[in-house]
Write an enzyme that holds these catalytic residues in place. Structure first.
Site, PDB file in Angstrom:
ATOM      1  N   GLU A 169       3.631  -9.823   0.031  1.00 37.91           N
ATOM      2  CA  GLU A 169       2.871  -9.167   1.101  1.00 37.91           C
ATOM      3  C   GLU A 169       2.530 -10.192   2.181  1.00 37.91           C
ATOM      4  O   GLU A 169       1.522 -10.910   2.064  1.00 37.91           O
ATOM      5  CB  GLU A 169       1.576  -8.570   0.545  1.00 37.91           C
TER       6      GLU A 169
ATOM      7  N   ASN B 246      -2.272   1.027  -3.229  1.00 36.18           N
ATOM      8  CA  ASN B 246      -3.504   0.252  -3.359  1.00 36.18           C
ATOM      9  C   ASN B 246      -4.545   0.882  -2.437  1.00 36.18           C
ATOM     10  O   ASN B 246      -4.462   0.726  -1.223  1.00 36.18           O
ATOM     11  CB  ASN B 246      -3.219  -1.209  -2.968  1.00 36.18           C
ATOM     12  N   TRP B 247      -5.475   1.590  -3.044  1.00 41.17           N
ATOM     13  CA  TRP B 247      -6.460   2.325  -2.235  1.00 41.17           C
ATOM     14  C   TRP B 247      -7.524   1.408  -1.634  1.00 41.17           C
ATOM     15  O   TRP B 247      -8.326   1.839  -0.816  1.00 41.17           O
ATOM     16  CB  TRP B 247      -7.127   3.414  -3.082  1.00 41.17           C
ATOM     17  N   LYS B 248      -7.597   0.169  -2.094  1.00 43.87           N
ATOM     18  CA  LYS B 248      -8.609  -0.790  -1.615  1.00 43.87           C
ATOM     19  C   LYS B 248     -10.003  -0.157  -1.752  1.00 43.87           C
ATOM     20  O   LYS B 248     -10.209   0.644  -2.649  1.00 43.87           O
ATOM     21  CB  LYS B 248      -8.276  -1.235  -0.189  1.00 43.87           C
TER      22      LYS B 248
ATOM     23  N   GLY C  33      -0.735   0.290   1.278  1.00 41.37           N
ATOM     24  CA  GLY C  33      -2.172   0.375   1.553  1.00 41.37           C
ATOM     25  C   GLY C  33      -2.503   1.670   2.276  1.00 41.37           C
ATOM     26  O   GLY C  33      -2.607   2.738   1.675  1.00 41.37           O
ATOM     27  N   GLY C  34      -2.646   1.593   3.586  1.00 40.01           N
ATOM     28  CA  GLY C  34      -3.103   2.732   4.392  1.00 40.01           C
ATOM     29  C   GLY C  34      -2.362   4.029   4.111  1.00 40.01           C
ATOM     30  O   GLY C  34      -2.992   5.093   3.958  1.00 40.01           O
TER      31      GLY C  34
ATOM     32  N   SER D 139       2.190  -2.645   5.836  1.00 42.94           N
ATOM     33  CA  SER D 139       2.509  -1.586   6.809  1.00 42.94           C
ATOM     34  C   SER D 139       3.774  -0.802   6.466  1.00 42.94           C
ATOM     35  O   SER D 139       4.533  -0.426   7.358  1.00 42.94           O
ATOM     36  CB  SER D 139       2.586  -2.168   8.231  1.00 42.94           C
TER      37      SER D 139
ATOM     38  N   GLY E   7      -2.002  -4.027   7.135  1.00 43.76           N
ATOM     39  CA  GLY E   7      -2.960  -3.252   7.918  1.00 43.76           C
ATOM     40  C   GLY E   7      -2.843  -3.454   9.414  1.00 43.76           C
ATOM     41  O   GLY E   7      -3.705  -3.033  10.184  1.00 43.76           O
TER      42      GLY E   7
ATOM     43  N   HIS F 106      -4.192 -10.345  -4.625  1.00 44.63           N
ATOM     44  CA  HIS F 106      -4.065  -9.726  -3.301  1.00 44.63           C
ATOM     45  C   HIS F 106      -4.650 -10.658  -2.240  1.00 44.63           C
ATOM     46  O   HIS F 106      -5.648 -11.328  -2.471  1.00 44.63           O
ATOM     47  CB  HIS F 106      -4.782  -8.367  -3.279  1.00 44.63           C
TER      48      HIS F 106
HETATM   49  P1  13P Z   1      -1.059  -1.693   4.417  1.00 47.25           P
HETATM   50  O1  13P Z   1       0.045  -0.817   3.860  1.00 47.25           O
HETATM   51  O2  13P Z   1      -2.249  -0.903   4.876  1.00 47.25           O
HETATM   52  O3  13P Z   1      -0.556  -2.657   5.432  1.00 47.25           O
HETATM   53  O4  13P Z   1      -1.599  -2.575   3.180  1.00 47.25           O
HETATM   54  C1  13P Z   1      -0.697  -3.257   2.382  1.00 47.25           C
HETATM   55  C2  13P Z   1      -1.420  -3.811   1.236  1.00 47.25           C
HETATM   56  O5  13P Z   1      -2.242  -4.695   1.371  1.00 47.25           O
HETATM   57  C3  13P Z   1      -1.152  -3.232  -0.101  1.00 47.25           C
HETATM   58  O6  13P Z   1      -1.731  -3.994  -1.108  1.00 47.25           O
END
Ligand code: 13P
Length: 249
Positions: A166, A9-11, A233-234, A212, A172, A94
């Site tokens: 999640e 998920n690149w956000k 995410g990250g 994370s 994050g 999300h």
């Molecule tokens: P992180 O991996 O950055 O914690 O984000 C998780 C997330 O929200 C994926 O949708």
């Protein structure tokens, strides 16, 4: 056998040229696992991403959509618009949508219906905040999020749904749920599904963990029996890290 899935998920990250270069790095990576791999770039880059990945096994998915088919919803994107640019899977629910854009279970139920009516696959996200975890209410919260948004569906609909647990306190923050915490919650989710829809639906449901996930913890988390992959995410913004996670199975 349940599908193993790793979705990035690149956000709200990566403009067009950054999207192109990350995709070209991803296409040079070797996949050694059998996991389905997906990436969710931002809306403006979906078509470019789809074109660039068309001949590969990486699926391009969307981060959100509106429930209406079209009309006076300024700034929104519909399921059929996503499908017209090659996108057949959408992330819904999300925690950032819930928190910053006031998306409620009731609204999410409508989005779920709209996605399914358009034959789209859904990655449905949910998870408790830190206060719920501290007060021991995490299962209650997760159960109600799932029930309110999904339990009006019939069993057949679940073929097109993937669940993503999640915990908000792990997104994050660098703080991951321990593999045991993830396993306990995933087993609880599977039991909740089994109680309502029977063992077949529950056992065939892919349940992803997000929060994370990094190259150094993915293997241990994915080794748990009820964890079928991750929503990343990250670490999905770096091709080496993302593929280290993809190959952690
Ligand atoms: P992180 O991996 O950055 O914690 O984000 C998780 C997330 O929200 C994926 O949708």
């Amino acid at each position: 056998m349940r599908k193993q899935i790793v979705a990035g998920n690149w956000k709200m990250n990566n403009d067009l040229s950054q999207t192109e270069s990350l995709i070209s790095e991803l296409t040079n990576k070797k996949q050694t696992s059998n996991a389905e791999v997906m990436i969710a770039p931002t809306f403006t880059n979906l078509y470019k991403a789809f074109e660039a990945l068309r001949e590969t096994s990486i699926e391009v998915i969307a981060q959100n959509m509106h429930f209406a088919e079209n009309g006076a919803y300024t700034g929104e994107i519909s399921a059929s618009m996503l499908k017209s640019v090659g996108v057949n899977t959408v992330i819904l629910g999300h925690s950032e949508r819930r928190e910053y854009f006031n998306e409620t279970d009731e609204l999410l139920a409508k989005k779920v219906d709209a996605a399914l009516e358009n034959q789209m696959r859904i990655i449905f996200c949910f998870g408790e905040v830190l206060a719920d975890r501290k007060s021991g209410n995490q299962e209650k919260v997760v159960e109600s999020q799932i029930k309110n948004a999904l339990f009006h569906l019939d069993a057949a609909a679940f073929k097109n749904i993937v669940l993503a647990y999640e915990p908000v306190w792990a997104i994050g923050t660098g703080e991951t749920a321990s593999p045991e915490q993830a396993q306990d919650m995933h087993a609880f989710i599977r039991k909740t599904l089994a109680n309502k829809y029977g063992k077949d639906v529950a056992n065939n449901m892919s349940i992803l963990y997000g929060g994370s996930v990094k190259p150094n913890n993915a293997k241990e988390i994915f080794s748990k029996p009820d964890v079928d992959g991750g929503l990343i995410g990250g670490a999905a913004l770096n091709a080496d890290d993302f593929f280290a996670i993809v190959n952690a199975f």
